[in-house]
Motif scaffolding. Sequence first.
Motif, PDB file in Angstrom:
ATOM      1  N   SER A 154      -7.166   1.833  -4.251  1.00  0.00           N
ATOM      2  CA  SER A 154      -8.060   1.179  -3.671  1.00  0.00           C
ATOM      3  C   SER A 154      -9.363   1.861  -2.955  1.00  0.00           C
ATOM      4  CB  SER A 154      -7.352   0.146  -2.678  1.00  0.00           C
ATOM      5  OG  SER A 154      -7.157   1.077  -1.305  1.00  0.00           O
ATOM      6  N   GLU A 167      -1.030   3.001  -4.911  1.00  0.00           N
ATOM      7  CA  GLU A 167      -2.038   1.739  -4.744  1.00  0.00           C
ATOM      8  C   GLU A 167      -3.124   1.827  -3.872  1.00  0.00           C
ATOM      9  OE1 GLU A 167      -1.386  -3.031  -4.035  1.00  0.00           O
ATOM     10  OE2 GLU A 167       0.412  -1.867  -4.619  1.00  0.00           O
ATOM     11  N   THR A 168      -2.582   2.474  -2.866  1.00  0.00           N
ATOM     12  CA  THR A 168      -3.845   2.710  -1.666  1.00  0.00           C
ATOM     13  C   THR A 168      -4.818   3.539  -2.241  1.00  0.00           C
ATOM     14  OG1 THR A 168      -2.262   2.130   0.151  1.00  0.00           O
ATOM     15  CG2 THR A 168      -4.024   3.318   0.854  1.00  0.00           C
ATOM     16  N   TYR A 225      -6.359  10.611   2.249  1.00  0.00           N
ATOM     17  CA  TYR A 225      -6.544  10.714   0.988  1.00  0.00           C
ATOM     18  C   TYR A 225      -7.319  11.826   0.285  1.00  0.00           C
ATOM     19  CZ  TYR A 225      -3.471   6.693   1.388  1.00  0.00           C
ATOM     20  OH  TYR A 225      -2.330   5.992   1.744  1.00  0.00           O
ATOM     21  N   GLN A 237       0.851  -1.392  -0.133  1.00  0.00           N
ATOM     22  CA  GLN A 237      -0.100   0.022   0.037  1.00  0.00           C
ATOM     23  C   GLN A 237       0.864   1.342  -0.178  1.00  0.00           C
ATOM     24  OE1 GLN A 237      -2.202   0.245   3.522  1.00  0.00           O
ATOM     25  NE2 GLN A 237      -0.695   1.416   4.732  1.00  0.00           N
ATOM     26  N   PRO A 295      -3.787   4.461   6.139  1.00  0.00           N
ATOM     27  CA  PRO A 295      -4.847   5.348   5.965  1.00  0.00           C
ATOM     28  C   PRO A 295      -5.726   5.570   7.028  1.00  0.00           C
ATOM     29  CG  PRO A 295      -4.732   3.530   4.451  1.00  0.00           C
ATOM     30  CD  PRO A 295      -3.620   3.148   5.381  1.00  0.00           C
TER      31      PRO A 295
END
Length: 440
Positions: free
Chosen positions: A136, A132-133, A319, A3, A390
Amino acid sequence: MSQVSRSRKSVRAVGLMAAAAIALTGCSGGGGGGEDGTVELTWLQGSGVQTNIDIAQSLVDAFEAENPDIKIKVDSSGGAGSEYDNLLKTRLATGEVGDMFWYNSGSQLQGLNPDQTLLNVADEPWVEDLDETFRSVVSGSDGAVFGAPAGSAGTGGILYNVPVYEELGLEVPTTWDEFVSNSDAIKAAGKTAVQMTFADTWTAQILTLSDFYNVYKSDPEWADKYTANEAKFATDPVAVEGFTKLQELADGGYFNADFASATLDEGLVAVASGEAGHYPMFTALYSTLKTLAPDDLEDIGYFSVPGDDAADNGGTVWYPAAVYAPKDTEHPEAVKKFMAFVASPAGCDAVIEASGVTGPMLVDGCELPEDAPRMVTDMYPYFDEERVAPALEFLSPIKGPALEQLLVEVGSGIRSAEDAAALYDQDVEKQAQQLGLDGW
């Protein structure tokens, strides 16, 4: 890829995080076409945060300069918060949302039923360049991807005054005990050790929310268990520390005397000027600091909320919001072209042009400006060394409405941390039931 391994590649560039956890607003009609063959798109944007409007317009201006055959109207005439949520869901259901819109990433996105309502862009080449995170948290089922990042990642934690630290010979703490010791030294020097700003009640949450990295590190599956009603704040010895740390600071007299009436802006000025040594806050507020304390920007540093073990020290990440498109947009190819621009180095440059440098971008190929501020460069090692997680809201849809008020009571000495954590566990039950989650 892990991640954060993409974060290591993409962290070289920075821009503004769309405000942790803010749903943006607006109204728009459908796109059309000009008589000269120009494609005309609409972008549903909110009126709640001027910086985000500026980012949107900067992206549009830069894109149109390279693509004169596509025109985009940014419509920011709507309201904010829940008003926008309701408007957006209604317009998605009736096919009247326009061609694109700006909305949160993470668990809130799932409330839009994205698999049924949004344009899937998973097959677009630029998607592979996304962190990548982040990918997602803008995804659905079966590998579907829906959004392009309209800003940067940011962290929650402690803003600190660098000259105060230098004057008192303090080192950046990597454990909670070290943080308390530093606060003791700042208090003894006659300064506010920890600034609090309960006039803006949402700011009472920052310390607790930013402590989630420590929960995640202790159990990477904690958010899943929490969502399934198998983990609680009050009964987990690590999770409850997000509440007990706030009480420890309140009981120790570390806060500014006017903590109950102080505002966010006053808190930012206090830590920038050195009146306060620490202020729990989001790094995304850098753009506000540029306005409030432009001469003190390099005096403000950042570190994460430390836990008990220096070896496990890391940061909690929020994010950014993203640009999405409804599944029924009349111009899917033009929309995809714009989203590809947003998720490119040119898009990064447009964001930075509008908002400055406030956090890691989430696109490979974007470069870190040489004049990145101290707050941002302090964030870099957490991403580079894969010491980030996160925020809980990106991993679970559960967040009760009473959290900020409960934490105001803890910080004000009205309620114990343990009691607040237990009440918060009760507070989320109704929401979980409304969401139809299993186990509730």
